[in-house]
Design a protein around this motif. Structure first.
Motif, PDB file in Angstrom:
ATOM      1  N   ILE A  87       0.430  -1.547   0.222  1.00  0.00           N
ATOM      2  CA  ILE A  87      -0.329  -0.037  -0.102  1.00  0.00           C
ATOM      3  C   ILE A  87       0.624   1.069   0.397  1.00  0.00           C
ATOM      4  O   ILE A  87       0.782   2.236  -0.846  1.00  0.00           O
ATOM      5  CB  ILE A  87      -0.666   0.046   0.976  1.00  0.00           C
ATOM      6  CG1 ILE A  87      -1.853  -0.905   0.895  1.00  0.00           C
ATOM      7  CG2 ILE A  87      -2.002   1.411   1.254  1.00  0.00           C
ATOM      8  CD1 ILE A  87      -3.096  -1.267   2.441  1.00  0.00           C
ATOM      9  N   TYR A  91       0.711   3.533  -3.164  1.00  0.00           N
ATOM     10  CA  TYR A  91       0.672   5.015  -2.493  1.00  0.00           C
ATOM     11  C   TYR A  91       1.060   6.086  -2.976  1.00  0.00           C
ATOM     12  O   TYR A  91       1.179   7.077  -3.327  1.00  0.00           O
ATOM     13  CB  TYR A  91      -0.185   5.509  -1.172  1.00  0.00           C
ATOM     14  CG  TYR A  91      -0.594   6.528  -0.484  1.00  0.00           C
ATOM     15  CD1 TYR A  91      -1.898   6.275  -0.592  1.00  0.00           C
ATOM     16  CD2 TYR A  91       0.047   7.722  -0.178  1.00  0.00           C
ATOM     17  CE1 TYR A  91      -2.260   7.866  -0.745  1.00  0.00           C
ATOM     18  CE2 TYR A  91      -0.363   8.500  -0.104  1.00  0.00           C
ATOM     19  CZ  TYR A  91      -1.939   9.706   0.103  1.00  0.00           C
ATOM     20  OH  TYR A  91      -2.167  10.461   0.303  1.00  0.00           O
ATOM     21  N   LEU A  99      -4.027  -0.495  -5.113  1.00  0.00           N
ATOM     22  CA  LEU A  99      -4.159  -0.405  -4.173  1.00  0.00           C
ATOM     23  C   LEU A  99      -5.011  -0.882  -3.141  1.00  0.00           C
ATOM     24  O   LEU A  99      -5.198  -1.307  -1.886  1.00  0.00           O
ATOM     25  CB  LEU A  99      -3.876   1.276  -3.571  1.00  0.00           C
ATOM     26  CG  LEU A  99      -3.578   1.596  -2.134  1.00  0.00           C
ATOM     27  CD1 LEU A  99      -2.568   3.334  -1.985  1.00  0.00           C
ATOM     28  CD2 LEU A  99      -4.692   2.031  -1.150  1.00  0.00           C
ATOM     29  N   LEU A 103      -5.788  -3.155  -0.167  1.00  0.00           N
ATOM     30  CA  LEU A 103      -6.860  -3.190   1.607  1.00  0.00           C
ATOM     31  C   LEU A 103      -7.402  -4.236   1.397  1.00  0.00           C
ATOM     32  O   LEU A 103      -7.941  -4.383   2.541  1.00  0.00           O
ATOM     33  CB  LEU A 103      -7.431  -1.578   0.864  1.00  0.00           C
ATOM     34  CG  LEU A 103      -8.061  -1.188   2.240  1.00  0.00           C
ATOM     35  CD1 LEU A 103      -7.015  -0.814   3.286  1.00  0.00           C
ATOM     36  CD2 LEU A 103      -8.698   0.451   1.330  1.00  0.00           C
ATOM     37  N   TYR A 230      -7.361   5.208  -0.326  1.00  0.00           N
ATOM     38  CA  TYR A 230      -7.422   4.167   0.388  1.00  0.00           C
ATOM     39  C   TYR A 230      -8.517   3.262   1.294  1.00  0.00           C
ATOM     40  O   TYR A 230      -8.183   3.341   2.105  1.00  0.00           O
ATOM     41  CB  TYR A 230      -5.755   4.232   1.258  1.00  0.00           C
ATOM     42  CG  TYR A 230      -5.952   5.276   2.246  1.00  0.00           C
ATOM     43  CD1 TYR A 230      -6.997   5.550   3.963  1.00  0.00           C
ATOM     44  CD2 TYR A 230      -5.442   6.838   2.382  1.00  0.00           C
ATOM     45  CE1 TYR A 230      -6.690   6.259   4.458  1.00  0.00           C
ATOM     46  CE2 TYR A 230      -5.234   7.891   3.128  1.00  0.00           C
ATOM     47  CZ  TYR A 230      -6.371   7.496   4.000  1.00  0.00           C
ATOM     48  OH  TYR A 230      -5.791   8.722   4.857  1.00  0.00           O
TER      49      TYR A 230
END
Length: 460
Positions: A87, A91, A99, A103, A230
């Motif tokens: 992540i 990011y 991403l 998650l 996210y």
């Protein structure tokens, strides 16, 4: 570096663009304060049961049951680090879809893993404790504490993975705020259940679980309400094959690395159990004090992973090297300061946990061997965190296995029987730190020469 999917307006990222030492400290302090409050509510359990229930309860909270819970949490946090590294890299490169997959896969893994561990842990708790030669006067309290811990493991996992995700994208403040709330909630519930309702060690365990449940809920709400890339959607929580493979590729070695530390600590705890309840109680009290050192060091390790992960994902390799160098220097300074503090104030700190002179005397002997060696572990923590940030976890896991787990195990099996004292057991820590630190220094210096030429980065 080509992006698969990019947001229309990427916010300024201080981690990949700001002044390194300043942004490092801005990011570090909320993590450090967060782990401080996390340790504070764990320490509150030990202080309250130690002062108001007895030294047997104190030993149960911090003895075998604590080592088993640390083993479980450590493995999960290690595996989850695979998600946080991915992540962080995505990011830094502003890749939204991969991403999101990472998650939601991480959350699915969290839920599934907690169900499995709850069932196994609750049923096998007495067996685990017998394997560790837990003293009979501690057994019932240890079983009670451990079983309640396993019943609430889902909340522990959710908080740990959720807070790690927030930190991986540069948000270290909200996990701090949530922990402050839950810390004071835990202390209040500890006092209520132990002093008012006289629930003993079960009350302390229930207070901790309820507090962790609140922190887990707050973390979930934070991830669901964000407008950044996210964002968590409950309906999307499932296993995405590629993301799961990437998470396990990084996470399994990191999890095993954590397990190696825990296994060596369990072996140490087993040897300590043979020395009696006073020694176990002293080790427990020292462990609660010692944890404040680890909270600082681990906070810098998390910062190193996040800074390296995002800058590596963004292709800023010079900034990666500078971040690690600066982080090493700052962390060394912090380690020296804490060593001096513990050596100076150690006796007074032990009185927080117990007034038993035998326990305090043993604790001072432990502290005298451990505190002067704190600086050695800085190199292990920061370089390990940095290597994790670039996706390199296999070699660090092997070095940890050899330098920590195998070495300490041999130490206990060979040297402790020849001299079964607390000094012999304690000395295994600084010696193993020194050996492993040398291995990490050599490996990092070789590794950083090849940045930009390998394929470890998930974002590459």
């Amino acid at each position: 570096m080509e992006e698969q999917k990019q947001t229309t307006s990427a916010p300024a990222n201080a981690i990949t663009e700001g002044v390194i030492w300043k942004q490092l400290l801005i990011f570090f302090f909320p993590i450090m304060l967060g782990t401080f409050f996390q340790q504070l509510y764990n320490t509150a359990d030990a202080i309250i049961v130690g002062r108001f229930v007895g030294k047997e309860a104190l030993a149960a909270v911090g003895g075998s049951a604590n080592q088993i819970s640390n083993l479980i949490i450590g493995f999960f946090v290690g595996v989850s680090s695979g998600a946080t590294v991915i992540i962080a890299q995505h990011y830094g490169a502003r890749k939204e879809e991969p991403l999101s997959h990472a998650l939601h896969t991480a959350m699915a893994f969290c839920i599934f893993g907690s169900i499995v561990i709850t069932v196994i842990g609750y049923a096998a708790a007495p067996v685990f404790l017998r394997w560790m030669n837990t003293p009979k006067d501690m057994m019932q309290d240890s079983v009670t504490y451990l079983r309640i811990f396993f019943l609430g493991i889902l909340f522990v996992f959710i908080y740990n993975i959720g807070s790690s995700i927030l930190r991986s994208v540069g948000d270290s403040r909200r996990p701090l705020y949530y922990l402050i709330v839950c810390c004071f909630l835990n202390i209040g519930l500890d006092l209520l259940f132990v002093l008012v309702f006289h629930m003993g060690i079960a009350g302390a365990a229930i207070a901790t679980v309820l507090s962790q449940a609140v922190s887990a809920i707050l973390i979930i709400l934070a991830l669901m309400r964000t407008t950044d890339i996210y964002r968590l959607h409950l309906r999307r929580i499932t296993f995405y094959k590629q993301s799961l493979e990437n998470i396990l590729h990084i996470g399994i070695p990191a999890g095993l690395q954590s397990v190696m530390y825990s296994v060596s600590n369990i072996i140490i705890q087993t040897a300590l159990n043979a020395l009696g309840t006073d020694t176990v109680a002293a080790w427990t009290a020292f462990g609660k004090m010692d944890a404040f050192y680890w909270m600082v060091i681990s906070a810098f390790g998390i910062a190193a992973t996040t800074f390296v992960g995002q800058n590596y994902g963004a292709g800023k390799y010079t900034r990666v090297k500078k971040s690690v160098s600066i982080c090493i220097k700052i962390t060394l300074a912090a380690a020296v300061i804490m060593s001096v503090f513990f050596l100076t104030a150690g006796r007074y700190l032990f009185h927080l946990f117990t007034n038993d002179p035998a326990v305090i005397q043993i604790g001072i002997r432990i502290l005298t061997y451990m505190a002067p060696a704190y600086a050695l572990f800085v190199f292990i923590e920061i370089y390990s965190g940095a290597l994790r940030g670039i996706g390199d976890v296999i070699i660090p896991a092997i070095m940890t296995c050899c330098g920590v787990c195998i070495f300490r195990s041999l130490w206990v099996f060979i040297l402790v029987p020849l001299s079964p004292t607390i000094e012999t057991i304690t000395l295994s820590y600084p010696v193993s730190w020194g050996i492993t630190a040398v291995l990490f220094i050599i490996y990092w210096r070789k590794k950083q020469k090849h940045f930009g030429c390998d394929t470890n980065s998930i974002s590459a």
